[in-house]
Design a protein around this motif. Structure first.
Motif, short mmCIF file in Angstrom:
data_model
loop_
_atom_site.label_atom_id
_atom_site.label_comp_id
_atom_site.label_asym_id
_atom_site.label_seq_id
_atom_site.Cartn_x
_atom_site.Cartn_y
_atom_site.Cartn_z
N CYS A 78 0.83 -1.21 0.00
CA CYS A 78 0.00 0.00 0.00
C CYS A 78 0.86 1.26 0.00
N PHE A 79 0.42 2.27 -0.76
CA PHE A 79 1.11 3.57 -0.72
C PHE A 79 0.15 4.70 -1.01
N CYS A 80 -1.07 4.61 -0.45
CA CYS A 80 -2.08 5.62 -0.75
C CYS A 80 -1.67 7.01 -0.28
N VAL A 81 -0.95 7.08 0.85
CA VAL A 81 -0.55 8.39 1.37
C VAL A 81 0.43 9.06 0.41
N ALA A 82 1.42 8.30 -0.07
CA ALA A 82 2.39 8.85 -1.03
C ALA A 82 1.72 9.22 -2.35
N ALA A 83 0.60 8.55 -2.66
CA ALA A 83 -0.12 8.83 -3.90
C ALA A 83 -1.12 9.97 -3.74
N GLY A 84 -1.10 10.64 -2.59
CA GLY A 84 -1.96 11.79 -2.38
C GLY A 84 -3.27 11.49 -1.67
N GLY A 85 -3.43 10.26 -1.19
CA GLY A 85 -4.66 9.89 -0.50
C GLY A 85 -4.45 9.74 0.99
#
Length: 366
Positions: A162-169
């Motif tokens: 998972c990398f939603c934070v790095a993807a702007g989420g």
């Protein structure tokens, strides 16, 4: 609609959704994976299952039997519900007299259903928003989307891909949902409505008011998840990075590993490309036109007169990654990636998009 309540379980919510005439689609376990299918009761959800994921790896493992949402993204996304992989657009039949011009064409109507998408993760909620932006200005997608109620479950157990934070989420949903749930360690749920439709549903569910401590604890669990993401992307302007590395030798490196199978585009919740195929039966009396998912990794995807524009695996992988993280901004004003990690997990050779982006940013040789 911001009032929080506590649900002892999910049976009451399922009952309220059914009473509203909704068919519930949500995660369930089939063939050793968490997939999306019609679920008629809360017990159909993947209670007691967690997922172990890495690049090219997906395994179900035993988990807390009280919890239904300790799994990460499976091989399917909500794209398959709202933008199905195969869709018949029309059919045509020759008239009984078999005259050359005697064909009657019938447009295939869209099956509009009152759906409740149950257990949508915040990354997938963002992906639905992306599809709404790309496809929602009319036509068949808009008809399917028209009467869909979205029940989001905030993420408290991020996976290794998972990398939603790095993807702007963020693992917590801000808006765009009808109902939002946060699963708590004891197996109950903090719930809130995000729309009038969601509020009407929750009004019919047995619940108790949430205390300030309940709200704070749930917010803390989501914030903790945000700090435990499995992967990151470079903290730079990815559009500029990709535009400036069109001839980087790293593309040769990844092309040597990539099978150009298109798995990444099939599992991606935002890839939307399609192809149209006309078919006929052996008599020539019946014909159909079908719209099917297509992948930019397919050699024929860019075929023009004289051959494909992107003949090499290097060119096709570069096109996909550059579009997803770069030129999508130019087309739609946002990124095409929500950081769900599916393309990493379901790549048969374990290609990791975050690794490729970091390699380009670092200028690593192939």
């Amino acid at each position: 609609m911001d009032d929080r309540i506590v649900l002892a379980g999910l049976d009451g919510l399922f009952a309220a959704l059914h009473a509203d005439g909704r068919t519930v689609v949500g995660p369930t376990v089939r063939a050793d994976a968490v997939v999306l299918a019609e679920v008629t009761r809360a017990a159909d959800l993947p209670y007691g299952r967690r997922t172990e994921v890495e690049a090219g790896t997906y395994r179900l493992r035993p988990g807390d039997e009280r919890l239904a949402f300790t799994h990460t993204s499976g091989p399917q996304s909500w794209k398959q519900v709202l933008h199905p992989p195969r869709d018949r657009l029309w059919s045509a039949d020759r008239s009984p007299d078999r005259s050359p011009d005697g064909f009657a064409a019938t447009e295939e109507p869209v099956q509009r259903r009152r759906l409740a998408l149950f257990g949508v993760r915040p990354c997938d909620l963002r992906a639905i928003g992306v599809l709404d932006h790309v496809l929602g200005d009319g036509g068949r997608y808009a008809e399917r989307r028209a009467d869909v109620l979205v029940v989001v479950v905030n993420c408290t157990e991020p996976g290794a891909a998972c990398f939603c934070v790095a993807a702007g989420g963020h693992p917590g949903a801000d808006d765009g949902y009808d109902i939002v749930l946060t699963e708590r360690p004891g197996g109950d749920y903090l719930a809130a409505a995000g729309s009038a439709a969601g509020a009407a549903i929750l009004d019919g569910v047995p619940a108790t008011p949430a205390s300030a401590a309940d709200v704070e604890a749930a917010a803390g669990a989501v914030l903790d998840a945000a700090q435990r993401m499995g992967r990151t992307v470079p903290e730079t302007d990815l559009r500029t990075l990709l535009a400036g590395h069109r001839e980087d030798p790293r593309w040769d490196d990844v092309a040597a590993r990539c099978l150009t199978c298109g798995n990444c585009t099939m599992v991606c919740p935002t890839c939307f490309c399609t192809s149209v195929t006309d078919t006929t039966d052996l008599t020539g009396d019946h014909a159909e036109r079908w719209e099917t998912w297509e992948s930019c990794f397919d050699l024929d995807f860019s075929h023009l007169h004289g051959g494909p524009v992107r003949a090499s695996g290097r060119a096709r992988y570069r096109q996909w990654l550059t579009h997803k993280f770069g030129t999508w901004h130019d087309q739609f004003g946002e990124s095409g990636c929500v950081g769900c990690g599916r393309c990493i997990v379901w790549c048969p050779v374990g290609i990791d998009v975050t690794e490729e982006l970091h390699a380009l940013a670092a200028g690593e040789p192939s």
